[in-house]
Write a protein that holds these residues in place. Sequence first.
Motif, PDB file in Angstrom:
ATOM      1  N   GLN A  33       0.750  -1.170  -0.028  1.00 54.42           N
ATOM      2  CA  GLN A  33       0.040  -0.067   0.170  1.00 54.42           C
ATOM      3  C   GLN A  33       0.909   1.243  -0.088  1.00 54.42           C
ATOM      4  O   GLN A  33       0.263   2.336  -0.201  1.00 54.42           O
ATOM      5  CB  GLN A  33      -0.915  -0.129   1.311  1.00 54.42           C
ATOM      6  N   GLN A  34       2.084   1.141   0.206  1.00 54.73           N
ATOM      7  CA  GLN A  34       3.135   2.115   0.010  1.00 54.73           C
ATOM      8  C   GLN A  34       3.975   2.183  -1.158  1.00 54.73           C
ATOM      9  O   GLN A  34       4.949   3.261  -1.185  1.00 54.73           O
ATOM     10  CB  GLN A  34       3.773   2.440   1.354  1.00 54.73           C
ATOM     11  N   ASP A  35       3.925   1.221  -2.001  1.00 54.63           N
ATOM     12  CA  ASP A  35       4.963   0.796  -2.826  1.00 54.63           C
ATOM     13  C   ASP A  35       4.622   1.282  -4.019  1.00 54.63           C
ATOM     14  O   ASP A  35       3.605   1.319  -4.870  1.00 54.63           O
ATOM     15  CB  ASP A  35       4.895  -0.744  -3.313  1.00 54.63           C
ATOM     16  N   PHE A 109      -6.807  11.831  -1.266  1.00 52.20           N
ATOM     17  CA  PHE A 109      -8.239  12.177  -1.598  1.00 52.20           C
ATOM     18  C   PHE A 109      -8.782  10.543  -1.215  1.00 52.20           C
ATOM     19  O   PHE A 109     -10.104  10.737  -1.388  1.00 52.20           O
ATOM     20  CB  PHE A 109      -8.510  12.736  -2.666  1.00 52.20           C
ATOM     21  N   SER A 110      -8.056   9.706  -0.813  1.00 48.65           N
ATOM     22  CA  SER A 110      -8.828   8.327  -0.799  1.00 48.65           C
ATOM     23  C   SER A 110      -9.380   8.027   0.520  1.00 48.65           C
ATOM     24  O   SER A 110      -9.215   8.960   1.536  1.00 48.65           O
ATOM     25  CB  SER A 110      -7.554   7.316  -0.553  1.00 48.65           C
ATOM     26  N   THR A 111     -10.368   7.273   0.561  1.00 45.42           N
ATOM     27  CA  THR A 111     -11.012   6.636   2.023  1.00 45.42           C
ATOM     28  C   THR A 111     -10.528   5.393   2.266  1.00 45.42           C
ATOM     29  O   THR A 111     -11.034   4.748   3.038  1.00 45.42           O
ATOM     30  CB  THR A 111     -12.617   6.685   1.434  1.00 45.42           C
ATOM     31  N   ASN A 112      -9.167   5.219   1.912  1.00 43.92           N
ATOM     32  CA  ASN A 112      -8.694   3.799   2.457  1.00 43.92           C
ATOM     33  C   ASN A 112      -8.162   3.896   3.795  1.00 43.92           C
ATOM     34  O   ASN A 112      -7.477   2.825   4.159  1.00 43.92           O
ATOM     35  CB  ASN A 112      -7.429   3.619   1.266  1.00 43.92           C
ATOM     36  N   ALA A 113      -8.119   4.899   4.446  1.00 42.65           N
ATOM     37  CA  ALA A 113      -7.524   5.148   5.597  1.00 42.65           C
ATOM     38  C   ALA A 113      -8.142   4.323   6.832  1.00 42.65           C
ATOM     39  O   ALA A 113      -7.613   4.539   8.008  1.00 42.65           O
ATOM     40  CB  ALA A 113      -7.343   6.535   6.107  1.00 42.65           C
ATOM     41  N   GLU A 114      -9.289   3.882   6.857  1.00 47.43           N
ATOM     42  CA  GLU A 114     -10.004   3.270   7.816  1.00 47.43           C
ATOM     43  C   GLU A 114      -9.227   1.920   8.239  1.00 47.43           C
ATOM     44  O   GLU A 114      -9.102   0.908   7.421  1.00 47.43           O
ATOM     45  CB  GLU A 114     -11.170   2.774   7.420  1.00 47.43           C
ATOM     46  N   ASN A 125      -7.934  -2.209   4.341  1.00 46.14           N
ATOM     47  CA  ASN A 125      -8.127  -1.219   3.323  1.00 46.14           C
ATOM     48  C   ASN A 125      -9.482  -1.487   2.910  1.00 46.14           C
ATOM     49  O   ASN A 125      -9.639  -2.580   2.371  1.00 46.14           O
ATOM     50  CB  ASN A 125      -7.268  -1.220   2.027  1.00 46.14           C
ATOM     51  N   LYS A 126     -10.355  -0.537   3.031  1.00 48.95           N
ATOM     52  CA  LYS A 126     -11.871  -0.812   2.603  1.00 48.95           C
ATOM     53  C   LYS A 126     -12.149  -0.872   1.099  1.00 48.95           C
ATOM     54  O   LYS A 126     -13.078  -0.793   0.686  1.00 48.95           O
ATOM     55  CB  LYS A 126     -12.815   0.192   3.551  1.00 48.95           C
ATOM     56  N   ASN A 127     -11.156   0.021   0.232  1.00 49.88           N
ATOM     57  CA  ASN A 127     -11.506   0.118  -0.947  1.00 49.88           C
ATOM     58  C   ASN A 127     -11.155  -1.259  -1.829  1.00 49.88           C
ATOM     59  O   ASN A 127     -10.655  -2.242  -1.129  1.00 49.88           O
ATOM     60  CB  ASN A 127     -10.495   1.200  -1.727  1.00 49.88           C
ATOM     61  N   ILE A 128     -11.555  -1.535  -2.930  1.00 48.69           N
ATOM     62  CA  ILE A 128     -11.543  -2.680  -3.781  1.00 48.69           C
ATOM     63  C   ILE A 128     -10.431  -2.617  -4.778  1.00 48.69           C
ATOM     64  O   ILE A 128     -10.568  -1.877  -5.690  1.00 48.69           O
ATOM     65  CB  ILE A 128     -13.067  -2.677  -4.246  1.00 48.69           C
ATOM     66  N   ALA A 136      -5.253  -2.184  -3.267  1.00 50.13           N
ATOM     67  CA  ALA A 136      -6.519  -1.288  -3.408  1.00 50.13           C
ATOM     68  C   ALA A 136      -5.957   0.075  -3.674  1.00 50.13           C
ATOM     69  O   ALA A 136      -5.023   0.364  -3.158  1.00 50.13           O
ATOM     70  CB  ALA A 136      -7.409  -1.556  -2.468  1.00 50.13           C
ATOM     71  N   PRO A 137      -6.875   0.935  -4.488  1.00 53.21           N
ATOM     72  CA  PRO A 137      -6.330   2.406  -4.427  1.00 53.21           C
ATOM     73  C   PRO A 137      -6.757   3.135  -3.116  1.00 53.21           C
ATOM     74  O   PRO A 137      -7.738   2.570  -2.338  1.00 53.21           O
ATOM     75  CB  PRO A 137      -7.286   2.768  -5.351  1.00 53.21           C
TER      76      PRO A 137
END
Length: 334
Positions: A33-35, A109-114, A125-128, A136-137
């Motif tokens: 997720q950081q690569d 701008f992502s919502t993946n921080a949950e 990561n709650k994104n797909i 996931a983005p």
Amino acid sequence: MLTKENIRSYARRIGADLVGFASMDRFEGAPEQQDPRYIFPDAKTCIVLAFRIPRGYFRGIEEGTYFAPYTAMGYAGINEVYGPIVLRELCCYIEDEGYEAVPIPNISFSTNAEGFDLRKEKPKNKNIPVAPDKPAPDILIDMRAAAYVAGLGEYGWSKVFLTPEFGPMQRFVALLTDFECEPDPIFEGKICDRCMSCARMCTGKAISTTETDVLMLAGHRVEFAKVDLDACGKAYRGGVAEYNPFDVNGTGLGEGWSKAQEPFGLSLYMRHNHALEGARGCMRECYIHLEKKGVLTHKFKNEFRKRKPWTIDRSLRDESVEVKDKSDDDQTLY
């Protein structure tokens, strides 16, 4: 013909203060997720730009009388306005030479921080993911790690990144390109001396003096203090009453602050100015220490700290002062 030094010179000319180059193999071992290689698999080079935070942005907070510039200009202004403008110009410069350039501003701008925990190999990561072999983005690269592998400096004890020019006072953006060049060497100097001033002066007491976290970056072992992110975030938002002149009731942010459920009674200034605390320990105190040691290459005629650091003594507050409620449409504090 495009060259590494042409890029560095142009980036400096359009507003970057520091420019570093890393080969993409230096990101080997990064959590997916950081690569940044997932963002641009054909990239050969990561270019990292640093923008200094002018010392004067902290002057009003240091004096306790003017809090706007650091938040507006030294934080959001660099991350959300100035940095992206310079990135665009550099992207166009590189693409005019026939190479692709992918801008990575210091913005999410992502919502993946949950549930996101960067210390885990595969954070929640709650994104797909769009495919089984892709994370996931959005990918959120660690700008400090990118600055390190680009040779710009080192991690300080507080985990804030330090450069030999400006100490802790800069912010970063990155750019990925398929232009290949020799990477800059990893910084081998020693800026941080583990003086613990950052931990002692942190208003949230968020920086450990004994416990550490460790990263392996480009074959180098990097160690820094374990940071209580919840305590850091609360203090950073102005949640410690002794260091917040806008918290007129002295109530702090309350237990629900981290879920954006701020209690009623906070001033508009607190709700809209996130960096209210002004990085008292991890940036200001660190800078003061490094300046006194004389290790920073960017010099001033006069030292930054001129007076004893302030702390609000609420027992001396005039209780007869009436604080009136203000609507969200009224930006006046009193």
